[in-house]
Design a protein around this motif. Structure first.
Motif, PDB file in Angstrom:
ATOM      1  N   ASN A  54       0.825  -1.209   0.000  1.00 55.04           N
ATOM      2  CA  ASN A  54       0.000   0.000   0.000  1.00 55.04           C
ATOM      3  C   ASN A  54       0.859   1.259   0.000  1.00 55.04           C
ATOM      4  OD1 ASN A  54      -2.357  -1.522   0.063  1.00 55.04           O
ATOM      5  ND2 ASN A  54      -2.473  -1.517   2.309  1.00 55.04           N
ATOM      6  N   ALA A  55       2.006   1.212   0.714  1.00 56.20           N
ATOM      7  CA  ALA A  55       2.906   2.375   0.709  1.00 56.20           C
ATOM      8  C   ALA A  55       3.440   2.650  -0.692  1.00 56.20           C
ATOM      9  CB  ALA A  55       4.057   2.142   1.686  1.00 56.20           C
ATOM     10  N   LEU A  56       3.835   1.581  -1.430  1.00 56.28           N
ATOM     11  CA  LEU A  56       4.302   1.761  -2.806  1.00 56.28           C
ATOM     12  C   LEU A  56       3.215   2.337  -3.697  1.00 56.28           C
ATOM     13  CD1 LEU A  56       6.460  -1.420  -3.515  1.00 56.28           C
ATOM     14  CD2 LEU A  56       7.246   0.915  -3.174  1.00 56.28           C
ATOM     15  N   ARG A  57       2.025   1.781  -3.591  1.00 50.05           N
ATOM     16  CA  ARG A  57       0.940   2.264  -4.460  1.00 50.05           C
ATOM     17  C   ARG A  57       0.599   3.723  -4.155  1.00 50.05           C
ATOM     18  NH1 ARG A  57      -0.876  -3.205  -3.609  1.00 50.05           N
ATOM     19  NH2 ARG A  57      -0.867  -4.335  -5.612  1.00 50.05           N
ATOM     20  N   ASP A  58       0.546   4.061  -2.858  1.00 52.11           N
ATOM     21  CA  ASP A  58       0.214   5.443  -2.503  1.00 52.11           C
ATOM     22  C   ASP A  58       1.287   6.415  -2.993  1.00 52.11           C
ATOM     23  OD1 ASP A  58      -2.042   4.492  -1.284  1.00 52.11           O
ATOM     24  OD2 ASP A  58      -1.210   4.522   0.748  1.00 52.11           O
ATOM     25  N   ALA A  59       2.567   6.058  -2.838  1.00 52.08           N
ATOM     26  CA  ALA A  59       3.650   6.941  -3.300  1.00 52.08           C
ATOM     27  C   ALA A  59       3.615   7.100  -4.815  1.00 52.08           C
ATOM     28  CB  ALA A  59       4.995   6.377  -2.850  1.00 52.08           C
ATOM     29  N   GLY A  60       3.412   5.969  -5.535  1.00 56.49           N
ATOM     30  CA  GLY A  60       3.331   6.065  -7.000  1.00 56.49           C
ATOM     31  C   GLY A  60       2.159   6.912  -7.439  1.00 56.49           C
ATOM     32  N   ARG A  62       0.872   9.432  -5.830  1.00 53.80           N
ATOM     33  CA  ARG A  62       1.178  10.838  -5.586  1.00 53.80           C
ATOM     34  C   ARG A  62       2.100  11.403  -6.671  1.00 53.80           C
ATOM     35  NH1 ARG A  62       1.296   9.174  -0.125  1.00 53.80           N
ATOM     36  NH2 ARG A  62       3.564   8.863  -0.221  1.00 53.80           N
ATOM     37  N   ILE A  63       3.058  10.569  -7.119  1.00 52.23           N
ATOM     38  CA  ILE A  63       3.947  11.026  -8.200  1.00 52.23           C
ATOM     39  C   ILE A  63       3.145  11.265  -9.479  1.00 52.23           C
ATOM     40  CG2 ILE A  63       5.849  10.337  -9.707  1.00 52.23           C
ATOM     41  CD1 ILE A  63       7.101   8.967  -7.327  1.00 52.23           C
ATOM     42  N   HIS A  64       2.259  10.323  -9.807  1.00 55.48           N
ATOM     43  CA  HIS A  64       1.434  10.501 -11.007  1.00 55.48           C
ATOM     44  C   HIS A  64       0.575  11.746 -10.892  1.00 55.48           C
ATOM     45  CE1 HIS A  64       2.511   6.981 -13.276  1.00 55.48           C
ATOM     46  NE2 HIS A  64       2.236   6.142 -12.259  1.00 55.48           N
ATOM     47  N   GLU A  65      -0.009  11.984  -9.752  1.00 55.46           N
ATOM     48  CA  GLU A  65      -0.859  13.167  -9.579  1.00 55.46           C
ATOM     49  C   GLU A  65      -0.035  14.456  -9.699  1.00 55.46           C
ATOM     50  OE1 GLU A  65      -2.677  12.680  -5.809  1.00 55.46           O
ATOM     51  OE2 GLU A  65      -4.001  11.026  -6.437  1.00 55.46           O
ATOM     52  N   THR A  66       1.178  14.428  -9.151  1.00 58.91           N
ATOM     53  CA  THR A  66       2.018  15.640  -9.218  1.00 58.91           C
ATOM     54  C   THR A  66       2.437  15.943 -10.651  1.00 58.91           C
ATOM     55  OG1 THR A  66       2.848  15.218  -6.988  1.00 58.91           O
ATOM     56  CG2 THR A  66       4.143  16.707  -8.376  1.00 58.91           C
ATOM     57  N   ILE A  79      12.951  14.691  -3.234  1.00 62.74           N
ATOM     58  CA  ILE A  79      12.209  13.536  -3.744  1.00 62.74           C
ATOM     59  C   ILE A  79      11.714  12.674  -2.586  1.00 62.74           C
ATOM     60  CG2 ILE A  79      12.387  11.435  -5.114  1.00 62.74           C
ATOM     61  CD1 ILE A  79      14.435  12.819  -6.846  1.00 62.74           C
ATOM     62  N   ALA A  80      12.544  12.515  -1.529  1.00 58.98           N
ATOM     63  CA  ALA A  80      12.135  11.677  -0.394  1.00 58.98           C
ATOM     64  C   ALA A  80      10.878  12.223   0.255  1.00 58.98           C
ATOM     65  CB  ALA A  80      13.273  11.587   0.633  1.00 58.98           C
ATOM     66  N   ALA A  81      10.754  13.560   0.357  1.00 57.70           N
ATOM     67  CA  ALA A  81       9.547  14.146   0.935  1.00 57.70           C
ATOM     68  C   ALA A  81       8.345  13.918   0.032  1.00 57.70           C
ATOM     69  CB  ALA A  81       9.764  15.644   1.167  1.00 57.70           C
ATOM     70  N   LEU A  82       8.580  13.832  -1.280  1.00 57.24           N
ATOM     71  CA  LEU A  82       7.474  13.635  -2.214  1.00 57.24           C
ATOM     72  C   LEU A  82       6.884  12.235  -2.117  1.00 57.24           C
ATOM     73  CD1 LEU A  82       5.817  14.750  -4.648  1.00 57.24           C
ATOM     74  CD2 LEU A  82       7.632  13.859  -6.135  1.00 57.24           C
ATOM     75  N   VAL A  83       7.753  11.231  -1.855  1.00 59.54           N
ATOM     76  CA  VAL A  83       7.275   9.853  -1.892  1.00 59.54           C
ATOM     77  C   VAL A  83       7.263   9.202  -0.509  1.00 59.54           C
ATOM     78  CG1 VAL A  83       8.071   9.560  -4.248  1.00 59.54           C
ATOM     79  CG2 VAL A  83       9.595   8.972  -2.353  1.00 59.54           C
ATOM     80  N   THR A 141       7.912  11.116 -17.024  1.00 60.34           N
ATOM     81  CA  THR A 141       8.111  12.087 -18.110  1.00 60.34           C
ATOM     82  C   THR A 141       7.737  13.474 -17.602  1.00 60.34           C
ATOM     83  OG1 THR A 141       7.561  10.387 -19.728  1.00 60.34           O
ATOM     84  CG2 THR A 141       7.480  12.697 -20.450  1.00 60.34           C
ATOM     85  N   GLY A 142       8.656  14.435 -17.772  1.00 64.65           N
ATOM     86  CA  GLY A 142       8.402  15.807 -17.303  1.00 64.65           C
ATOM     87  C   GLY A 142       8.996  16.100 -15.958  1.00 64.65           C
ATOM     88  N   LEU A 143       9.744  15.154 -15.380  1.00 69.87           N
ATOM     89  CA  LEU A 143      10.345  15.373 -14.067  1.00 69.87           C
ATOM     90  C   LEU A 143      11.833  15.636 -14.259  1.00 69.87           C
ATOM     91  CD1 LEU A 143      10.216  15.358 -10.969  1.00 69.87           C
ATOM     92  CD2 LEU A 143      10.723  12.912 -11.058  1.00 69.87           C
TER      93      LEU A 143
END
Length: 484
Positions: A54-60, A62-66, A79-83, A141-143
């Protein structure tokens, strides 16, 4: 050459109730504790695995949404704060090589293991150079990532969560649970031994008392504590059984003594006349005839006693009696008529207004009437009135024999059915009878599934009431013509 001696097998050691209960309790407790520990360990392991996924899915997500909001430029430290709370982040450059790592880094081999598996949760186990973990490769893409060595256009970010730590946690939990189970079983064993020692103490005392009884202490009884517990109920039941056995043994001893006494008198009489004959004291034919007459009379008494004892033995053994249709009124009329001839100085009256028929053994039922009326004649003075009544009541045939004699003392009523017992103080038998009449009546009545009762009010008179079950209407024989 000596033959080798065979080893004598030792008898198996007895398994006590205490040991059985203790083993049973410990087995149940161990099964419960071990089962609970296994379930807890499996639940903890599943929880940790699901938490990492669940932690992996939630972090991924958030990255997609950002990134969906537009291109982003971040420093590597951001990056660590983002994920968060993902433990490891690996930034892959446009050339597919590792450009930067943040958090809990992992070997570069993770890049090759996840190549071509975008947005998939991959589990890595038993790899020679990579610790156990789960990873997710997310296209980015775009990061743009600013690293200490330059600016990198990230093509993907690999998020990692190490699971080897979780497995250490589960292993540590299992070891702690095992120690807890062992300690609990030891404590439970000690506690159970103390409880069983206290709880089974009444059984030990009961066993000691039973052993004393078996050794000959016939008056010893199992202890009771008045708590209405299972042990008290068992002790009461066993004590009742011992009481019954004691009474049976006393009855057998008394029966043997009474029977030998009753047989000793006629045998002594016969032996005396024979000794007198052998000594030449019966030379006169008249004296010899008188001696033979006395011997014949004593032999008749012995024959009657043996027949009565044989009948009681058959009835006690539960041997079935004859089962025929019996007219009680006819039997009573015959017995009353005989009694009037034998005892003309007694008034014997019959009250039987209606026909009463039962199913049973005719000769034995007639013996009941003979014994009851014979007792009333034998144990009452001349001029006594004896009434014999017969009627039906509540599905039973009731036979009642009553007299207006002196009656029976209250303390003697409870013994009237005892074998060889007579109300007279003397046991010489001068008034006749062996003391088995009412015993035979009771045995025959019980064999016919009936009841018998003797009453004697303080004012005098005795009444014996016999109740015999009537046959069902369909089993009754047809009433002869002209019979009421």
């Amino acid at each position: 050459m000596k033959r080798p001696r065979r080893a004598v097998p030792r008898p198996p050691r007895p398994v006590t109730i205490r040991a059985r209960i203790l083993v049973g309790v410990l087995v149940l407790l161990a099964a419960g504790l071990i089962g609970n520990s296994i379930a807890s360990a499996l639940t903890l392991r599943a929880y940790l695995e699901h938490r990492a996924e669940n932690a992996l899915r939630d972090a991924g997500d958030r990255i997609h949404e950002t990134l969906a909001q537009g291109p982003r430029t971040v420093r590597s430290g951001q990056i660590a704060a983002l994920v968060a709370p993902v433990l490891g982040i690996t930034v892959i450059g446009p050339d597919g090589e590792v450009a930067e790592q943040a958090g809990d880094g992992v070997p570069d081999e993770i890049n090759d293991l996840t190549a071509g598996r975008l947005d998939q949760v991959v589990t890595v186990e038993d790899h020679p150079t990579v610790p156990d973990l789960i990873v997710r490769r997310i296209p980015t893409t775009g990061l743009t990532v600013i690293t200490p060595t330059g600016v990198v256009q990230a093509s993907a970010v690999i998020l990692t969560v190490r699971t080897d730590v979780d497995r250490v946690t589960v292993t540590d939990f299992i070891s702690r649970q095992s120690a807890s189970v062992a300690v609990t079983l030891v404590a439970a064993s000690v506690t159970a031994l103390l409880i069983l020692e206290f709880g089974l103490r009444p059984l030990k005392r009961m066993a000691d008392a039973a052993g004393a009884i078996a050794s000959g202490a016939r008056q010893e009884r199992l202890p009771t504590y008045g708590r209405r517990s299972e042990t008290d109920r068992l002790a009461v039941a066993v004590n009742d059984a011992f009481d019954v056995q004691t009474r049976a043994e006393d009855n057998i001893r008394s029966f043997a003594a009474d029977a030998s006494h009753e047989l000793r008198t006629p045998l002594s009489t016969i032996s005396g006349w024979l000794d007198l004959y052998h000594q030449g004291g019966l030379t006169d034919p008249a004296d010899l005839d008188r001696a033979l007459e006395r011997v014949d009379g004593e032999v008749g008494r012995m024959r009657l006693l043996v027949e009565e004892l044989s009948l009681l033995a058959r009835l006690d053994a539960g041997r079935p009696l004859e089962s025929d249709h019996v007219d009680l009124r006819r039997l009573a009329a015959d017995v009353v008529e005989d009694a009037r001839v034998v005892a003309p100085d007694r008034t014997v009256r019959l009250h039987a207004p209606a026909l009463v028929q039962v199913t049973g053994d005719g000769p034995r039922l007639q013996q009941i009437l003979n014994n009851l009326i014979g007792n009333a004649i034998q144990h009452n003075p001349a001029g006594t009135t004896i009434d014999v009544s017969l009627h039906e009541a509540h599905g039973t045939a009731v036979v009642r024999v009553s007299d207006d004699g002196p009656g029976i003392a209250p303390q003697d009523l409870r013994r009237v059915f005892d074998r060889f017992w007579r109300a007279e103080a003397s046991r010489s038998g001068a008034r006749g009878g062996s003391g088995l009449g009412l015993s035979i009546v009771q045995a025959v009545v019980h064999a016919h599934h009936g009841t018998v009762e003797v009453t004697s009010p303080p004012g005098g008179g005795t009444t014996v009431t016999v109740a015999l079950p009537l046959p069902s209407p369909q089993d009754r024989p047809p009433v002869p013509d002209g019979t009421l």
